[in-house]
Design a protein around this motif. Structure first.
Motif, PDB file in Angstrom:
ATOM      1  N   LEU A 141       0.653  -1.226   0.020  1.00  0.00           N
ATOM      2  CA  LEU A 141      -0.124   0.068  -0.087  1.00  0.00           C
ATOM      3  C   LEU A 141       0.908   1.289  -0.008  1.00  0.00           C
ATOM      4  CD1 LEU A 141      -2.899  -0.745   2.354  1.00  0.00           C
ATOM      5  CD2 LEU A 141      -2.972  -0.586  -0.090  1.00  0.00           C
ATOM      6  N   ILE A 142       1.961   1.292   0.732  1.00  0.00           N
ATOM      7  CA  ILE A 142       2.831   2.338   0.797  1.00  0.00           C
ATOM      8  C   ILE A 142       3.541   2.584  -0.564  1.00  0.00           C
ATOM      9  CG2 ILE A 142       5.015   3.307   1.486  1.00  0.00           C
ATOM     10  CD1 ILE A 142       4.714   2.107   4.291  1.00  0.00           C
ATOM     11  N   ALA A 143       3.888   1.488  -1.330  1.00  0.00           N
ATOM     12  CA  ALA A 143       4.496   1.638  -2.648  1.00  0.00           C
ATOM     13  C   ALA A 143       3.366   2.284  -3.557  1.00  0.00           C
ATOM     14  CB  ALA A 143       4.976   0.351  -3.081  1.00  0.00           C
ATOM     15  N   ILE A 144       2.318   1.614  -3.466  1.00  0.00           N
ATOM     16  CA  ILE A 144       1.114   2.243  -4.387  1.00  0.00           C
ATOM     17  C   ILE A 144       0.663   3.782  -4.069  1.00  0.00           C
ATOM     18  CG2 ILE A 144      -1.283   1.971  -5.132  1.00  0.00           C
ATOM     19  CD1 ILE A 144      -0.991  -1.219  -4.825  1.00  0.00           C
ATOM     20  N   GLY A 145       0.644   4.017  -2.762  1.00  0.00           N
ATOM     21  CA  GLY A 145       0.222   5.440  -2.347  1.00  0.00           C
ATOM     22  C   GLY A 145       1.306   6.355  -2.831  1.00  0.00           C
ATOM     23  N   THR A 146       2.837   6.040  -2.677  1.00  0.00           N
ATOM     24  CA  THR A 146       3.698   6.978  -3.064  1.00  0.00           C
ATOM     25  C   THR A 146       3.991   7.220  -4.601  1.00  0.00           C
ATOM     26  OG1 THR A 146       4.870   5.894  -1.060  1.00  0.00           O
ATOM     27  CG2 THR A 146       6.215   7.321  -2.637  1.00  0.00           C
TER      28      THR A 146
END
Lengths: 187, 202
Positions: free
Chosen positions: B165-170
């Motif tokens: 999720l962090i990767a997608i959000g960033t």
């Protein structure tokens, strides 16, 4: 004050305060070398920016070298560049030391666990903007996808096959440069 | 076989250059110098190329170290490529490693700009120079795509929801909303500090 010392000191300060990297550092450099000391004109400053877009090297280093050369020749370039990287060197070694000492703390490990996926995402963003640049010659999302650069696509495809075939990075970069030159002559 | 063993094996099988030897420093200088000389673009462009060389080709360090160092380099003042090369060099071979990588990173732009300062017009408007640079840019693109996809594949293979999720959000924040990478890194560091302390995320 000796001009070389002054160059060193000023670029030390620029290196320390240019947080955020890339274009975020432009105002800092401009404030010092254009507005404050009048070492170069605004036109020359924009030229440095243009050169940085098309040559290797971060804009900070390029600006330091360009200004240094103009003020005090090659020694000036060397001194300004060294000044610019001095804060980086000290801070990075300090951080490495602290990481060695406190890297096992769960707070540090957790923070790094959050940062790793972020870097993966940022590399992907850079990759995407480089695809726009290579194939459509634009820095943001292309407005017209049909308007692509056939030379760019050819080199990119060949390069991707070469990556899969485990060609060394340097051979690949050099080869793609030559391919660009050859295609430019042919088409 | 454990991951670390595999990496050591890879290093030995690949090219058998042991960090710390004189030959190692020469190869390190040469490869970093050439990558710095042929790479047009910012820090996030040169990192995948260095990663390809140090991790995939020579096996001197691993993915995790490279990503950690990239994140820290992004958050510190100064130029990211220089920060990263200082810490990568130290990680591989201590202070001597740092000296070698920092010199190899700053010499190419230093030399190029010194020369170009004299021939700016000739350089900026020459069709062949532009085609050469264009070609190198396409080559760099291929490497970044490869490194990016490889890292994404490894991230998803771990099947941990939060990091994905962090990767997608960033990715969305930086691509669609042009959020400065430094703020992305700062927010993700806080998320990690609060939510990712569990050893399974290490």
């Amino acid at each position: 004050m000796n001009i070389l010392l002054l160059l060193y000191w000023e670029f030390c300060k620029i290196g320390l305060f240019c947080v955020g990297g890339g274009y975020a550092s432009l105002p800092w450099i401009q404030a010092a070398v254009v507005d404050n000391y009048h070492w170069i004109t605004m036109t020359e400053f924009i030229d440095i920016f243009t050169i940085s877009q098309m040559t290797p090297g971060p804009i900070g280093i390029n600006a330091a070298t360009f200004v240094g050369t103009k003020i005090a020749g090659t020694p000036g370039a060397v001194v300004a560049t060294l000044g610019f990287v001095t804060p980086s060197l000290i801070l990075c070694l300090l951080i490495t030391y602290l990481m060695k000492k406190y890297g096992e703390l769960s707070a540090i490990k957790g923070t790094l666990n959050g940062l790793r996926p972020a870097v993966v995402a940022l590399i992907c963003t850079a990759g995407l903007s480089f695809i726009w640049l290579s194939v459509w010659n634009t820095e943001s999302v292309p407005t017209n996808f049909a308007d692509f650069d056939i030379k760019g696509i050819i080199i990119l495809l060949i390069a991707m096959i070469a990556v899969k075939k485990k060609v060394s990075v340097i051979t690949l970069l050099f080869g793609s440069g030559i391919a660009g030159l050859v295609l430019g002559l042919l088409m | 076989m454990s991951n670390e063993n595999q990496q050591l094996d890879n290093a030995v099988n690949k090219l058998n250059i042991v960090p710390g030897t004189r030959h190692f420093f020469w190869v390190l200088f040469k490869s970093t110098f050439l990558i710095s000389a042929f790479t047009v673009g910012g820090g996030m462009v040169i990192i995948p190329l260095l990663k390809k060389k140090y991790v995939d080709e020579y096996g001197w360090i691993d993915d995790k170290d490279t990503l950690d160092i990239t994140a820290i380099a992004q958050s510190l003042p100064g130029v990211m490529a220089v920060n990263a090369s200082i810490m990568l060099g130290y990680k591989m071979a201590g202070f001597m490693g740092t000296l070698v990588t920092i010199l190899a990173t700053i010499l190419p732009p230093l030399i190029t700009i010194t020369i170009i300062a004299f021939f700016y017009d000739l350089f900026a408007h020459n069709y062949y120079v532009q085609m050469l640079l264009k070609g190198m840019q396409c080559g760099a693109t291929a490497v970044i795509i490869d490194v990016g996809l490889n890292l994404v594949y490894k991230l998803f293979k771990k099947k941990l929801l939060l990091p994905i999720l962090i990767a997608i959000g960033t990715f969305i924040a930086s691509l669609c909303f042009n959020v400065n990478p430094m703020y992305c890194v700062l927010v993700d560091a806080i998320i990690g500090l609060m939510l990712l302390r569990d050893p399974k995320y290490n």
